[in-house]
Scaffold this active site. Structure first.
Site, mmCIF file in Angstrom:
data_model
loop_
_atom_site.group_PDB
_atom_site.id
_atom_site.type_symbol
_atom_site.label_atom_id
_atom_site.label_comp_id
_atom_site.label_asym_id
_atom_site.label_seq_id
_atom_site.Cartn_x
_atom_site.Cartn_y
_atom_site.Cartn_z
ATOM 1 N N GLU A 7 -1.688 -49.540 -34.262
ATOM 2 C CA GLU A 7 -2.999 -49.112 -34.770
ATOM 3 C C GLU A 7 -2.945 -47.665 -35.262
ATOM 4 O O GLU A 7 -3.549 -47.329 -36.279
ATOM 5 C CB GLU A 7 -4.064 -49.231 -33.679
ATOM 6 C CG GLU A 7 -4.402 -50.644 -33.305
ATOM 7 C CD GLU A 7 -5.437 -50.696 -32.206
ATOM 8 O OE1 GLU A 7 -6.571 -51.121 -32.503
ATOM 9 O OE2 GLU A 7 -5.112 -50.296 -31.070
ATOM 10 N N LYS A 19 -14.921 -50.462 -35.858
ATOM 11 C CA LYS A 19 -13.583 -50.792 -36.349
ATOM 12 C C LYS A 19 -13.702 -52.154 -37.016
ATOM 13 O O LYS A 19 -14.087 -53.140 -36.380
ATOM 14 C CB LYS A 19 -12.576 -50.844 -35.205
ATOM 15 C CG LYS A 19 -11.165 -51.197 -35.657
ATOM 16 C CD LYS A 19 -10.201 -51.257 -34.495
ATOM 17 C CE LYS A 19 -9.747 -49.864 -34.153
ATOM 18 N NZ LYS A 19 -8.588 -49.867 -33.229
#
Length: 118
Positions: A21, A98
């Site tokens: 990530e 997100k």
């Protein structure tokens, strides 16, 4: 009292607990709501009498550029800077989403919401 909303600030950033990530990054959306007295600005038509949404956007972009493991952490940094840099803000709420998170499922987004007041 009034409210200034800056919604759907789209940013590519590198937040998350998983190593990939922070390397690959992903798309985020940030919403900011601030409560303040807008009566003077409504009469004066002068930017100095209101909360400048350009300033809010700048804070969000700068804080989203600093990687964090948790969305809560970046959200708190955004809140803190708004209160530090824009004295006329009485209350604020920040949501950080997100988009398409890397979790095992078909999930559009995950969102945290933080609220604070002076």
């Amino acid at each position: 009292m009034g409210k200034v909303l800056v919604e759907n600030i789209r940013i590519y950033a590198h937040h998350g607990c998983l190593p990939e990530e922070t390397i690959i990054g992903c798309q985020y959306s940030v919403d900011v709501s601030v409560k303040t007295d807008l009566s003077k600005a409504s009469l004066s038509d002068d930017l100095v009498d209101t909360v400048d949404y350009v300033h809010i956007n700048k804070i969000v972009k700068e804080e989203m550029a600093v990687p964090s493991k948790l969305l809560e952490h970046v959200g708190k940094r955004i809140l803190d800077r708004i209160f530090s840099e824009i004295p006329m803000v009485k209350k604020t709420a920040v949501s950080v989403s997100k988009l398409n998170p890397p979790i095992n499922g078909d999930v559009e987004k995950v969102t945290i919401v933080l609220k604070s007041s002076r």
